[in-house]
Scaffold this motif. Structure first.
Motif, mmCIF file in Angstrom:
data_model
loop_
_atom_site.group_PDB
_atom_site.id
_atom_site.type_symbol
_atom_site.label_atom_id
_atom_site.label_comp_id
_atom_site.label_asym_id
_atom_site.label_seq_id
_atom_site.Cartn_x
_atom_site.Cartn_y
_atom_site.Cartn_z
ATOM 1 N N ALA A 18 0.819 -1.206 0.000
ATOM 2 C CA ALA A 18 0.000 0.000 0.000
ATOM 3 C C ALA A 18 0.857 1.262 0.000
ATOM 4 N N GLU A 19 2.043 1.197 0.588
ATOM 5 C CA GLU A 19 2.933 2.357 0.694
ATOM 6 C C GLU A 19 3.949 2.441 -0.432
ATOM 7 N N LEU A 20 3.874 1.539 -1.368
ATOM 8 C CA LEU A 20 4.821 1.457 -2.479
ATOM 9 C C LEU A 20 4.811 2.734 -3.324
ATOM 10 N N ARG A 21 5.997 3.198 -3.694
ATOM 11 C CA ARG A 21 6.110 4.379 -4.564
ATOM 12 C C ARG A 21 6.810 4.064 -5.873
ATOM 13 N N LEU A 22 7.638 3.005 -5.894
ATOM 14 C CA LEU A 22 8.398 2.649 -7.090
ATOM 15 C C LEU A 22 8.387 1.134 -7.272
ATOM 16 N N LEU A 23 7.965 0.700 -8.453
ATOM 17 C CA LEU A 23 8.019 -0.711 -8.822
ATOM 18 C C LEU A 23 9.026 -0.857 -9.958
ATOM 19 N N ASP A 102 20.914 4.621 -8.186
ATOM 20 C CA ASP A 102 20.906 5.890 -8.927
ATOM 21 C C ASP A 102 19.472 6.309 -9.265
ATOM 22 N N LEU A 103 18.666 5.355 -9.718
ATOM 23 C CA LEU A 103 17.278 5.651 -10.063
ATOM 24 C C LEU A 103 16.507 6.115 -8.823
ATOM 25 N N GLN A 104 16.680 5.434 -7.715
ATOM 26 C CA GLN A 104 15.999 5.814 -6.479
ATOM 27 C C GLN A 104 16.383 7.232 -6.055
ATOM 28 N N GLU A 105 17.668 7.556 -6.160
ATOM 29 C CA GLU A 105 18.120 8.910 -5.805
ATOM 30 C C GLU A 105 17.514 9.941 -6.746
ATOM 31 N N GLN A 106 17.497 9.631 -8.032
ATOM 32 C CA GLN A 106 16.931 10.538 -9.037
ATOM 33 C C GLN A 106 15.450 10.811 -8.754
ATOM 34 N N LEU A 107 14.713 9.774 -8.344
ATOM 35 C CA LEU A 107 13.274 9.908 -8.106
ATOM 36 C C LEU A 107 12.928 10.304 -6.675
ATOM 37 N N GLY A 108 13.914 10.294 -5.785
ATOM 38 C CA GLY A 108 13.654 10.625 -4.391
ATOM 39 C C GLY A 108 12.840 9.568 -3.673
ATOM 40 N N VAL A 109 13.091 8.303 -4.002
ATOM 41 C CA VAL A 109 12.362 7.186 -3.413
ATOM 42 C C VAL A 109 13.330 6.339 -2.590
ATOM 43 N N THR A 110 12.935 5.996 -1.378
ATOM 44 C CA THR A 110 13.788 5.176 -0.518
ATOM 45 C C THR A 110 13.658 3.696 -0.872
ATOM 46 N N ALA A 111 14.605 2.924 -0.387
ATOM 47 C CA ALA A 111 14.553 1.470 -0.574
ATOM 48 C C ALA A 111 13.272 0.904 0.032
ATOM 49 N N GLN A 112 12.867 1.431 1.172
ATOM 50 C CA GLN A 112 11.667 0.951 1.866
ATOM 51 C C GLN A 112 10.417 1.051 0.996
ATOM 52 N N HIS A 113 10.353 2.026 0.125
ATOM 53 C CA HIS A 113 9.181 2.235 -0.729
ATOM 54 C C HIS A 113 9.394 1.730 -2.148
ATOM 55 N N THR A 114 10.390 0.858 -2.318
ATOM 56 C CA THR A 114 10.705 0.281 -3.617
ATOM 57 C C THR A 114 10.441 -1.214 -3.595
ATOM 58 N N CYS A 115 9.799 -1.698 -4.654
ATOM 59 C CA CYS A 115 9.565 -3.129 -4.844
ATOM 60 C C CYS A 115 10.252 -3.539 -6.137
ATOM 61 N N TYR A 116 10.884 -4.700 -6.123
ATOM 62 C CA TYR A 116 11.566 -5.223 -7.301
ATOM 63 C C TYR A 116 11.015 -6.613 -7.603
ATOM 64 N N LEU A 117 10.657 -6.840 -8.865
ATOM 65 C CA LEU A 117 10.189 -8.159 -9.307
ATOM 66 C C LEU A 117 11.211 -8.725 -10.276
#
Length: 187
Positions: A18-23, A102-117
């Motif tokens: 529910a808190e995901l910001r980046l997939l 690098d992508l997370q830094e560019q988008l301002g998204v933390t690891a906690q709000h990132t999901c990887y498939l």
């Protein structure tokens, strides 16, 4: 029994979904079945599932940022990303963790709000860079063992759509779509 255990894992992931910001999605073996087809001129062709594509469009409209992160090249991935309006299509990436960071830094998204498939050993390397690491049903065994959850569908055969629906359900966005359908609003 396996399916019940998988569903239990998903129940405890509702809040992070529910808190995901980046997939971030691997391509070969996730968006495709992992097969590589070549035409008579030697050009690479890949098969993408159209329902996975709609799932990605639904996530975009829900405000989730999307990215493809692939070690492969060949043009088909870039074409599919363009069709879906996915701005972040990183291909030919041999070392995925630095590219992801690098992508997370560019988008301002933390690891906690990132999901990887992902589906294979090279996808395990991103484990420490994401809050959720997920795998399609046919992912390699080491990845399935270390993933936070395993989907019920295989890569290229609805795994991404299944994940999209799980995310939208966790966010409370699915019921209206299920009842009224979806229209592309060209946001």
């Amino acid at each position: 029994m396996q399916r019940l255990l998988r569903e239990w894992h998903w129940q405890r992931l509702k809040r992070p979904l529910a808190e995901l910001r980046l997939l971030v999605l691997d391509v070969d073996g996730v968006l495709t079945d992992g097969g590589l087809w070549f035409d008579p001129e030697g050009r690479l062709q890949k098969r993408f599932d159209v329902r996975d594509g709609l799932g990605l469009r639904l996530l975009q409209q829900a405000g989730i940022q999307l990215a493809f992160l692939s070690g492969g090249r060949g043009g088909a991935t870039e074409v599919r990303a363009h069709q879906l309006g996915i701005e972040h299509c990183l291909v030919g990436i041999k070392d995925k963790p630095p590219a992801l960071t690098d992508l997370q830094e560019q988008l301002g998204v933390t690891a906690q709000h990132t999901c990887y498939l992902g589906d294979d050993l090279n996808d395990l390397a991103v484990r420490s860079s994401v809050g959720l690491l997920l795998a399609p049903l046919d992912a390699c065994r080491p990845l399935r063992r270390q993933a936070d959850a395993v989907l019920n569908h295989q890569g290229g055969h609805g795994a991404v759509r299944e994940l999209a629906e799980r995310i939208l359900k966790a966010r409370g966005d699915w019921r209206e779509l299920e009842q009224k359908g979806w229209r592309d609003r060209n946001d």
